[in-house]
Design a protein around this motif. Structure first.
Motif, mmCIF file in Angstrom:
data_model
loop_
_atom_site.group_PDB
_atom_site.id
_atom_site.type_symbol
_atom_site.label_atom_id
_atom_site.label_comp_id
_atom_site.label_asym_id
_atom_site.label_seq_id
_atom_site.Cartn_x
_atom_site.Cartn_y
_atom_site.Cartn_z
ATOM 1 N N UNK A 7 0.840 -1.208 0.000
ATOM 2 C CA UNK A 7 0.000 0.000 0.000
ATOM 3 C C UNK A 7 0.873 1.256 0.000
ATOM 4 N N UNK A 8 1.995 1.187 0.725
ATOM 5 C CA UNK A 8 2.911 2.333 0.732
ATOM 6 C C UNK A 8 3.385 2.609 -0.688
ATOM 7 N N UNK A 9 3.864 1.531 -1.285
ATOM 8 C CA UNK A 9 4.401 1.685 -2.645
ATOM 9 C C UNK A 9 3.339 2.234 -3.571
ATOM 10 N N UNK A 10 2.162 1.636 -3.447
ATOM 11 C CA UNK A 10 1.071 2.037 -4.342
ATOM 12 C C UNK A 10 0.907 3.541 -4.342
ATOM 13 N N UNK A 11 0.888 4.076 -3.092
ATOM 14 C CA UNK A 11 0.623 5.508 -3.025
ATOM 15 C C UNK A 11 1.829 6.347 -3.383
ATOM 16 N N UNK A 12 2.994 5.809 -3.063
ATOM 17 C CA UNK A 12 4.206 6.543 -3.444
ATOM 18 C C UNK A 12 4.237 6.734 -4.949
ATOM 19 N N UNK A 13 3.957 5.645 -5.611
ATOM 20 C CA UNK A 13 4.054 5.724 -7.080
ATOM 21 C C UNK A 13 2.855 6.487 -7.633
ATOM 22 N N UNK A 14 1.711 6.341 -6.972
ATOM 23 C CA UNK A 14 0.539 7.120 -7.396
ATOM 24 C C UNK A 14 0.883 8.609 -7.345
ATOM 25 N N UNK A 15 1.534 8.989 -6.223
ATOM 26 C CA UNK A 15 1.865 10.406 -6.044
ATOM 27 C C UNK A 15 2.844 10.869 -7.117
ATOM 28 N N UNK A 16 3.902 10.096 -7.309
ATOM 29 C CA UNK A 16 4.905 10.526 -8.306
ATOM 30 C C UNK A 16 4.260 10.646 -9.677
ATOM 31 N N UNK A 17 3.525 9.599 -10.052
ATOM 32 C CA UNK A 17 2.994 9.605 -11.423
ATOM 33 C C UNK A 17 1.972 10.724 -11.581
ATOM 34 N N UNK A 18 1.152 10.905 -10.563
ATOM 35 C CA UNK A 18 0.127 11.949 -10.674
ATOM 36 C C UNK A 18 0.781 13.321 -10.788
ATOM 37 N N UNK A 19 1.833 13.497 -9.971
ATOM 38 C CA UNK A 19 2.522 14.790 -10.004
ATOM 39 C C UNK A 19 3.189 15.020 -11.358
ATOM 40 N N UNK A 20 3.833 13.980 -11.850
ATOM 41 C CA UNK A 20 4.527 14.144 -13.142
ATOM 42 C C UNK A 20 3.511 14.491 -14.228
ATOM 43 N N UNK A 21 2.391 13.745 -14.215
ATOM 44 C CA UNK A 21 1.376 14.027 -15.247
ATOM 45 C C UNK A 21 0.881 15.467 -15.130
ATOM 46 N N UNK A 22 0.562 15.841 -13.879
ATOM 47 C CA UNK A 22 0.010 17.192 -13.700
ATOM 48 C C UNK A 22 1.040 18.244 -14.078
ATOM 49 N N UNK A 23 2.288 17.991 -13.685
ATOM 50 C CA UNK A 23 3.330 18.986 -13.968
ATOM 51 C C UNK A 23 3.525 19.137 -15.473
ATOM 52 N N UNK A 24 3.395 18.024 -16.167
ATOM 53 C CA UNK A 24 3.588 18.108 -17.623
ATOM 54 C C UNK A 24 2.426 18.840 -18.280
ATOM 55 N N UNK A 25 1.255 18.707 -17.688
ATOM 56 C CA UNK A 25 0.096 19.353 -18.324
ATOM 57 C C UNK A 25 -0.072 20.802 -17.878
ATOM 58 N N UNK A 26 0.628 21.149 -16.807
ATOM 59 C CA UNK A 26 0.458 22.497 -16.267
ATOM 60 C C UNK A 26 1.025 23.527 -17.243
ATOM 61 N N UNK A 27 0.330 24.673 -17.327
ATOM 62 C CA UNK A 27 0.828 25.735 -18.211
ATOM 63 C C UNK A 27 1.884 26.550 -17.454
ATOM 64 N N UNK A 28 3.135 26.163 -17.645
ATOM 65 C CA UNK A 28 4.215 26.868 -16.941
ATOM 66 C C UNK A 28 4.469 28.218 -17.608
ATOM 67 N N UNK A 29 5.141 29.108 -16.842
ATOM 68 C CA UNK A 29 5.393 30.454 -17.393
ATOM 69 C C UNK A 29 6.182 30.340 -18.677
ATOM 70 N N UNK A 30 7.323 29.610 -18.588
ATOM 71 C CA UNK A 30 8.052 29.342 -19.837
ATOM 72 C C UNK A 30 7.507 28.009 -20.347
ATOM 73 N N UNK A 31 6.976 27.970 -21.567
ATOM 74 C CA UNK A 31 6.348 26.721 -22.033
ATOM 75 C C UNK A 31 7.307 25.538 -21.885
ATOM 76 N N UNK A 32 6.747 24.454 -21.449
ATOM 77 C CA UNK A 32 7.545 23.263 -21.147
ATOM 78 C C UNK A 32 8.260 22.747 -22.387
ATOM 79 N N UNK A 33 7.637 22.958 -23.532
ATOM 80 C CA UNK A 33 8.202 22.398 -24.764
ATOM 81 C C UNK A 33 9.607 22.947 -25.016
ATOM 82 N N UNK A 34 9.815 24.203 -24.569
ATOM 83 C CA UNK A 34 11.108 24.839 -24.853
ATOM 84 C C UNK A 34 12.042 24.752 -23.650
ATOM 85 N N UNK A 35 11.566 24.197 -22.549
ATOM 86 C CA UNK A 35 12.357 24.255 -21.318
ATOM 87 C C UNK A 35 13.008 22.905 -21.039
ATOM 88 N N UNK A 36 14.204 22.741 -21.558
ATOM 89 C CA UNK A 36 14.910 21.457 -21.443
ATOM 90 C C UNK A 36 15.106 21.079 -19.972
#
Length: 1694
Positions: free
Chosen positions: A823-852
């Motif tokens: 259960x620990x792992x489940x949520x750890x990975x849930x958190x990481x993956x959810x955050x990564x997905x959200x961070x990638x979809x978030x409209x950052x000030x400098x567009x992510x596409x250009x921000x290596x």
């Protein structure tokens, strides 16, 4: 004075009216007093005259004459006549109101009133007059004023209550008046000071300033004297100014002092003299009066209750008034009475001691309440006392005392209850309520409950407002009965207001009603003041709040306390006071749980408890810990309503006992939780390190309430399993849960407003909490996922500044992902993956596409998950990649290598679901994103796809992966221009292909793909090999043209041939153990061993390579090593064709066929000598390969045939049988090769060829090939193999009989005949191979072919083949009968011998068509052959016996045929065929008897004779059938025989009555006539004997059968015999005498009686025949003459 200098305001008319009225009044008075008091009458008249003059002259106004006017009135008052007194007082009042009385007059009036007062006359009127005198203007002051006041005081102490009250009111009014006058002059203070200075210097100057200054000084002095005397009086000393006072009560004095001090504080503040008075006299007085209260200790009352009251027992009215006074002193004069206030405050605090009377404590509380509502006062106290080194810490002590008081009240209440109502020390109130009281009060009770003692909230206060109850009881003489819980109710209000005031000080909120004498706090003073304030207050507040929260029973009360605690904690946080902040937060957190549970959880927070105790000063007051402990003890029977029961959250500090029991939460616990949430939500930025406690608490509560984290980290109530009966949540709370969960959510949402430092505090706390959870989870306890979920939520709301928290956040989550608890792992990975997905979809000030940098940072935790070994984590990682690809794939400009590496990081041991997800990702990448990917990722994509192709977990994935490689190839093809133009600097990522120089990068990319596919072609799984093979060859076919020609060489020699080689090697080493189908899949028996599965691969690769070889033939021929490649590929084909696997061998042949036929079309393209030579070489190789395949493959069966009786052959190889399809294909290839080699085709070649054919035919057909046997090509029933064989024979035969064919090939004709005849024998006698197989099969345990069964073979299919061979043979013979080689080789004899078998078998033939064909063929051959035989008899001598034998065996077969078997029509047709044979003999043999051997002719006659007799023989009759005998056949034989034996000329022959005989009968020849005669006579005698026998038996049978008719066939038989007799008679009559001898006639006549016997028959058919026969006897009834002569002669001889 408005009156001075001119009449009454309002003009002369008014004055006139007033004067007139006065005159009238005086007249009245004079009339009243005329009799009794003449002196008064006179005075009145004098007054009237004065008034007249005053009225007439403006200068002498009433004012100046007032004293004369007053005289009669004063006199009137001195009389004892009430009526006159009243009248006089009335007039005095009128004068006063008209403001015409001066100082002297005032004195007169005062004196008069004094007299009345002394005589107790008209006291009320007197008081009214005094009031008027003082209030109307300022005339009265000084001694007069004093006298007037004393007069009132005197009246106040009379017996009449009305007068007492009126006097009291008057005094109060007048005292206020005296002080109000001080304000009337602005500079009164100034003049007073001057006066004081003069007094001090001992000089007294006359007042030269006129009235006004004198007044001003007087007013201040009056006030001063008055106040001073009041103090004296209260102090029980003599007054200095108020002379004539007889008595004075302390209570009243204190009230007056209080009134002055409270209403005229400015006077004291602005005037030194007053200040001194206040300081030195008033304070001393107060302190002195306080002494009984301070010293007094309340002891339990004796039982009789009538003890003498001690002298210094505190007296309620005085104590109460003193406290009121003190309250005012402190409130209004604290700035000028700093030290005194310190003393007062200390005293008040002492009043709260438990040993003081109940009412005294209540009063002290009311005073404290007044003070604490004012933040300025609290600030002042703190600044003046707590901040000073040697002063009492008033704020601290006050708050500590409150805490002690609260705890004492609760403990005392419960003690009283447990003592059975005995009042404890100091409890001077009523009984505390009990539980029953609470119950009866219903649910809306407010208050506190401790160990069963209920203290209702009896007083409520608006926040910031104090409302004293007992301080206002001025009329009470005895202490009132104060409810027990009043104290705690008030204490509760005080604590709340105290907290509010502290907040006001710290936050500098202005007061609602500021007073003008506030102490000002400067900026630099503010900070230390605030810190001291917190320092002084926190422990006391906490020690009071803890028990209050613990014992409060209603939500409102709890809510208020919690709000106060929240606010206070927030203040501490603002000031960075960590210890108090944490202590308050901890207290709230503890209150959220049942006590025992809280103690266990926060065991590690013992430090705070210790601090708490240090701050609670004296030991006697330290009830805090005692209280906490007592609360924990399960005292009392009151249980607050439990609203939720849950399981405890496992934690390191929880003892086992606590872990076992369910945790019960009350409403209050939840309320505390909400409070904590609010605190954290509103003041998150100040929590700092105490986030840990807050979060820990929330975590426990969330766990107990069963809120589980859901997507995005928010919490939701999960339904509890019904099994846990002791776990449950009330419906009411269920509705609250979403709200709580939402509050928790909002708390973390608000983290976006925290500054970076505060945010890091929050994240650290969450990480710490999570670490604790992880530690516990190692012990296999169910972990709390709260921290992980909230870390995720915090990350999500702080997306705009994600880089600030990404690293600490994800690093911790990565640790969680490594945890061994699922259960620990489940949520750890849930958190990481959810955050990564959200961070990638978030409209950052400098567009992510250009921000290596950002892209790399965001994807790095996802990549790092690849190092985690747990499959579930990897599963979620890949799910996440899949979602990223679906949602944000187009922005992943820099992230592709990372993504592909994550996908490729999956390996075999990860299990199927994981591989499946990874593969979905790869599919998405390859189908949607190849175009946006950098060039350098393409080889990575190929190798990753290949990796999935080779994984063995899930077959479908492997297959689809291969499909993806096909997609990649399509992509290469469609984007070839773009790819060719992009050159890659980093060449290392492309493999190297030796042998080809400077291969272009684009070609390398292709070779990369081909090489990977080539590797997959030898995968261990058949389906993968198949798919990879198909893809490899399809891509080569579709896109091969894109390669440079030199690259083709690399492809052929480095990919294709090595592939063939590997496949061959692996196939040969494959196991032939059965593959376990593991139940879920049915494996066809043709694929149930590894060997068979490899066979399919062999087929695919071989045919694929051949196809490439064919399509690219021209290209390969240009490359120079074509011959080497040709022989190599044919060698592969030969090897495969000789494989023991039918499928492989067949496919090899198909490939061979393709290559052979392909080449034939291309022959015309070449020219020249070398081409010719090369061509011959190529075809010789091909012919030799064909022969060796043919010999080897068919020889196998031959060797097998040699082992018919071996029980279970030693190896399965011996048992290999080539399939029909294989053989067919082999045979069908021959024509293609033959057309190239026919010129060089020799007899030995043909010999070998025939061996192959014969062997091929002999090979049995397996049952599973039966469908293949049924040819669809032609209407014949030939199998394709037989068809093919015969076509080859016909092909060679055509070549052989072509007029212009080579002599060498013409020599083959006899060999062709022999071969065809060998084939023809199979129609009757199929190859005997299957017998040996049948014999062998039971010995075998299992073999290549059937699925655990033996090889079963079928033999039905040789008949059409044999028959077709016969037909071909006949045709060939008809066209080549006269060829020398055919004649010399005695081919006709061979044909007869070959046909003898089916003809002899006749009905035993497997198919009736066989013997029918055989006989028709024989007839055809003989038609042709007999002519040749007659011309060249020497070559045919040997065949005649065989021919005769053949005919005999055919016409009189051993096999019986019944009508049931064949049916009547068939039998009739068969008979016709027999007749045709006889006709052949009649036409082709008998006429040429002289040219044929004598022996043969004899055999033929015997045959005919047999035919005519044999027909009716018993042996051929089956009695059950009603088959008509072979009547026509017999007749034909008979007639032929007769014709051959009796008749000489053709004419007589034609006259024969049988219309079936052909008209063109040949007349019998002369040669061999003797033989003929002999044969003829023999035939006639035999016939007659036979007829007699039949007739005799028929007659016997018919007699015996009675009425029952004989069977039909018997009737047919007799019918035939009768007809035959008729015919014979006719023939004998016509025959020459030499042909018929006597015995024959005798036998004929001897039949007559039998014929006569037959006449009894009932059958019309027999009758008809009998009639004919008898009619023929007509001529014999009278013997002709020549017969008689002969008879005589013969008799004579005898």
């Amino acid at each position: 004075m408005s009156f001075v200098g001119g009449g009454v305001v309002g003009g002369g008319t008014d004055v006139h009216k007033f004067v007139e009225a006065l005159q009238a009044d005086f007249k009245t008075l004079s009339l009243e007093t005329k009799k009794k008091y003449p002196q008064i009458k006179e005075a009145c008249e004098e007054a009237i005259s004065k008034l007249c003059t005053a009225g007439s002259s403006q200068q002498n106004s009433v004012y100046y004459t007032v004293n004369q006017i007053l005289y009669p009135l004063v006199q009137g008052c001195e009389t004892k006549d009430l009526k006159i007194i009243k009248f006089c007082l009335g007039m005095m009042q009128r004068l006063i109101t008209q403001q015409v009385v001066d100082q002297k007059g005032a004195l007169y009036i005062t004196n008069a009133l004094w007299t009345l007062m002394e005589h107790n006359i008209e006291e009320v009127k007197v008081l009214q007059t005094v009031t008027l005198l003082l209030t109307t203007n300022l005339v009265v002051h000084g001694d007069t004023l004093a006298k007037a006041l004393v007069l009132c005081f005197r009246l106040h102490y009379t017996k009449n209550p009305t007068i007492v009250n009126t006097a009291g009111a008057t005094i109060r009014q007048l005292v206020s008046l005296v002080f109000e006058r001080v304000y009337l002059e602005k500079d009164s203070v100034h003049s007073l000071q001057q006066q004081q200075q003069q007094q001090q210097s001992g000089t007294s100057s006359p007042d030269a300033d006129g009235n006004s200054t004198q007044d001003g000084q007087t007013f201040a002095m009056d006030a001063f004297h008055l106040f001073q005397d009041l103090v004296q009086l209260v102090n029980a000393e003599q007054p200095y100014w108020l002379l004539g006072m007889t008595e004075m009560t302390r209570t009243f004095g204190l009230e007056l002092l209080e009134a002055v001090l409270s209403n005229f504080s400015a006077v004291f503040h602005e005037n030194q003299e007053f200040r001194l008075l206040l300081k030195e006299r008033v304070c001393a007085l107060v302190i002195k009066l306080f002494s009984p209260n301070v010293k007094h200790r309340q002891l339990p009352a004796p039982s009789n209750g009538t003890a003498a009251v001690p002298v210094d027992k505190p007296y309620f009215p005085i104590s109460m008034r003193l406290l009121r006074l003190v309250a005012i002193l402190i409130q209004k004069y604290h700035t000028i009475l700093v030290t005194e206030c310190e003393i007062f405050l200390s005293l008040i605090i002492k009043f709260l001691d438990p040993d003081k009377p109940h009412w005294q404590r209540a009063l002290a509380l009311e005073v404290i309440h007044k003070l604490v509502t004012r933040s300025t006062l609290i600030a002042f106290f703190c600044k003046s006392y707590d901040l000073k080194n040697h002063a009492t810490h008033i704020v601290h002590d006050m708050i500590a005392a409150m805490g002690s008081y609260v705890r004492y009240s609760l403990i005392n209440a419960s003690a009283v209850l447990s003592n059975g109502g005995q009042q404890a020390v100091g409890a001077a109130g009523q009984q505390p309520s009990t539980l029953s009281a609470l119950a009866s009060g219903g649910n809306n009770q407010c208050g506190f409950m401790f160990r069963g003692a209920y203290l209702p909230l009896v007083a409520t206060f608006a926040p910031g407002l104090s409302k004293a109850v007992y301080l206002e009881m001025l009329d009470k003489l005895d202490a009132p009965n104060i409810p027990d819980s009043y104290g705690i109710s008030l204490a509760y209000a005080i604590l709340l207001d105290m907290t509010r005031s502290i907040g006001g000080v710290i936050q500098r909120t202005p007061e609602l009603h500021p007073s003008h004498n506030m102490a000002v706090i400067t900026e630099e003073e503010h900070k230390p003041l605030c810190l001291q304030l917190i320092n002084s207050s926190w422990s006391g507040l906490l020690s009071a709040f803890i028990p209050l929260v613990e014992t409060s029973i209603d939500e409102g009360t709890t809510e208020n306390i919690l709000k106060a605690m929240q606010n206070y904690a927030a203040l501490c946080g603002m000031l960075d006071q960590l210890q108090p902040r944490d202590a308050f937060i901890m207290a709230m957190c503890r209150a959220s749980f049942p006590p025992h549970y809280a103690m266990s959880i926060f065991a590690n927070a013992a430090q705070l408890d210790a601090d708490l105790r240090c701050h609670t000063r004296s030991g006697s007051q330290d009830l805090s810990s005692q209280f906490i402990n007592s609360c924990n003890a399960d005292g009392g029977d009151f249980r607050p309503q439990i609203v939720a029961v849950g399981t405890p959250l496992p934690s390191a500090s929880l003892p086992h006992s606590v872990m076992q029991a369910p945790v019960m939460l009350t409403n209050k616990n939840l309320q505390c939780m909400r409070a904590i949430l609010l605190l954290a939500h509103n003041n998150g930025s100040i929590l700092g390190t105490s986030w840990h406690i807050v979060l820990q608490t929330l975590q426990h509560l969330v766990w107990i309430l069963g809120l589980k984290p859901s997507t995005g980290g928010s919490l939701q109530a999960m339904p509890k399993p019904a099994v846990e009966a002791n776990v449950g949540i009330q419906t009411a709370v269920m509705a609250d849960l979403p709200v709580l969960s939402q509050m928790i959510g909002q708390l973390f949402e608000s983290s976006q407003y925290l500054d970076d430092v505060a945010l890091h505090h929050l994240i650290d706390a969450l990480c710490k909490l999570s670490h604790e959870a992880m530690e516990l989870a190692y012990a296999n306890r169910e972990p709390s996922l709260f921290a992980v979920a909230k870390l995720m939520e915090t990350g999500l709301v702080n997306m705009p500044r994600i880089e600030v928290l990404w690293r600490p956040l994800t690093n911790h989550l990565l640790e969680v992902c490594q945890h061994r608890h699922i259960r620990m792992r489940e949520w750890g990975v849930e958190a990481i993956t959810y955050l990564v997905k959200s961070a990638l979809q978030f409209k950052h000030k400098q567009p992510l596409k250009e921000n290596l940098e950002l892209q790399t940072m965001l994807l790095s935790p996802l990549s790092e998950l690849s190092t985690v070994l747990h499959a579930d984590v990897r599963q979620r990682q890949l799910d996440c990649v899949l979602q990223i690809l679906n949602t944000a794939g187009e922005i992943l400009s820099f992230g592709w290598p990372a993504i592909i590496e994550i996908i490729g990081a999956v390996n075999e041991h990860h299990g199927e679901p994981l591989i499946r997800t990874a593969f979905q990702c790869l599919q998405l990448v390859i189908t949607d994103f190849l175009t946006v990917m950098p060039w350098r990722c393409l080889p990575l994509c190929i190798s990753t796809a290949a990796k999935f192709g080779s994984q063995t977990q899930e077959l479908n994935i492997s297959l689809t992966a291969i499909g993806l490689m096909w997609n990649i190839s399509d992509f290469f093809n469609q984007n070839q221009d773009k790819l060719m133009s992009t050159q890659l600097e980093d060449v290392a990522i492309l493999p190297d292909f030796p042998g080809t120089l400077k291969m272009p990068q684009f070609d390398k990319l292709w070779m990369c793909l081909y090489a990977k596919l080539g590797e997959l072609c030898v995968d261990l799984r058949p389906a993968v090999r198949k798919s990879a093979g198909q893809t490899l060859f399809s891509t080569i076919a579709a896109h091969g043209s894109l390669l440079n020609p030199p690259t083709w060489q690399a492809l052929v020699w480095q990919v294709l041939f090595p592939l063939l080689d590997n496949v061959r090697a692996l196939s040969s080493s494959a196991s032939n153990e059965k593959v376990d189908a593991s139940g879920n899949i049915l494996i066809h028996h043709s694929r149930n061993t590894a060997q068979k599965q490899w066979a399919e691969t062999q087929v695919l690769t071989l045919s694929g390579v051949c196809r490439v070889f064919n399509t690219k033939r021209e290209l390969l021929q240009m490359l120079g090593d074509f011959e080497r490649a040709w022989s190599l590929i044919l060698e592969f084909i030969q090897n495969a064709a000789l494989s023991k696997n039918g499928e492989v061998s067949l496919a090899a042949l198909k490939s061979l066929q393709e290559i052979m036929y392909h080449t034939s079309t291309e022959r015309g393209l070449k020219d020249g000598q070398t081409a010719q030579q090369q061509d011959e070489e190529i075809w010789n190789i091909a012919w030799n390969i064909w022969l060796s395949i043919g010999m080897e493959s068919t020889k196998m069966s031959a060797t097998t045939r040699l082992l018919p009786g071996v029980p279970g052959g030693d190896s399965q190889e011996d048992f290999y049988i080539p399939s029909q399809a294989f053989l067919t294909a082999l045979i069908q290839i021959f024509p293609a090769i033959f057309q190239h080699i026919q010129v060089r085709f020799s007899a030995s070649d043909f010999d070998k060829f025939c061996t192959v054919l014969t062997n091929a035919v002999c090979i049995p057909v397996q049952t599973d090939a039966v469908p293949y046997i049924m040819s669809t090509v032609s209407d014949t029933l030939l199998t394709p193999l037989h068809d093919g064989i015969l076509e080859c024979m016909e092909l060679i035969q055509k070549e052989a009989i072509r007029p212009d064919s080579e002599s060498s090939i013409r020599q083959l004709i006899p060999a062709i005949f022999r071969q065809l005849l060998i084939f023809s024998k199979f129609a009757c006698a199929p190859p005997t191979f299957q017998q040996s197989v049948e014999h062998n099969k039971y010995g075998k345990s299992g073999n290549h072919y059937a699925n655990n069964a033996s090889v079963e073979v079928v033999s039905m299919n040789y008949i059409p083949f044999g028959e077709k061979s016969i037909s071909i043979c006949v045709k060939l013979y008809q066209s080549t009968a006269t060829e020398d080689s055919v004649v010399q080789e005695q081919i006709l004899h061979d044909i007869i011998k070959a046909l003898r078998t089916p003809l002899a078998m006749k009905y035993k033939c497997l198919s009736s068509s066989t013997w029918k064909l055989a006989i028709s063929s024989l007839i055809s051959v003989l038609h042709t052959g007999l002519k040749v035989a007659r011309t060249k008899p020497q070559h045919f001598a040997s065949q005649w016996d065989d021919l005769a034998d053949t005919l005999d065996k055919f016409l009189f077969p051993i096999s019986v045929c019944t009508i049931e078997d064949r049916g009547l029509e068939e039998i009739v047709l068969d008979e016709t065929i027999d007749c045709q044979v006889i006709e052949l003999l009649r036409d082709e043999v008998l006429p040429y008897a002289h040219e044929l051997p004598h022996q043969f002719i004899m055999q033929i006659v015997v045959l005919l004779n047999k035919g005519s007799i044999h027909s009716a023989s018993d042996s051929n009759i089956c009695y059950e059938s009603d088959w008509k005998l072979r009547e026509i056949f017999a007749k034909t034989c008979f007639e032929t025989l007769l014709q051959f034996s009796l008749l000489e000329d053709q004419a007589t022959a034609t006259a024969c009555n049988n219309n079936r005989l052909n008209a063109n009968l040949l007349t019998a020849g002369g040669a061999g006539a003797v033989n003929k005669d002999f044969a003829g006579r023999l035939a006639v005698t035999a016939l007659l004997h036979r007829f007699q026998e039949v007739l005799k038996r028929f007659n016997d049978d018919e007699r015996q059968s009675g009425k029952c008719p004989l069977p039909r066939f018997r009737l047919s038989e007799i019918s035939f015999v009768l007809k035959a007799i008729a015919t014979l008679v006719v023939s004998m009559k016509k025959a020459p005498a030499s042909k018929v001898n006597k015995p024959a006639w005798d036998l004929l006549i001897g039949l007559y009686p039998y014929l006569v016997d037959c006449t009894t028959t009932t059958s019309p058919e027999v009758s008809r025949s009998l009639r004919e026969a008898l009619l023929q006897y007509t001529d014999l009834l009278q013997a002709p003459s020549y017969v008689k002569d002969n008879a005589i002669q013969s008799n004579g001889q005898q």
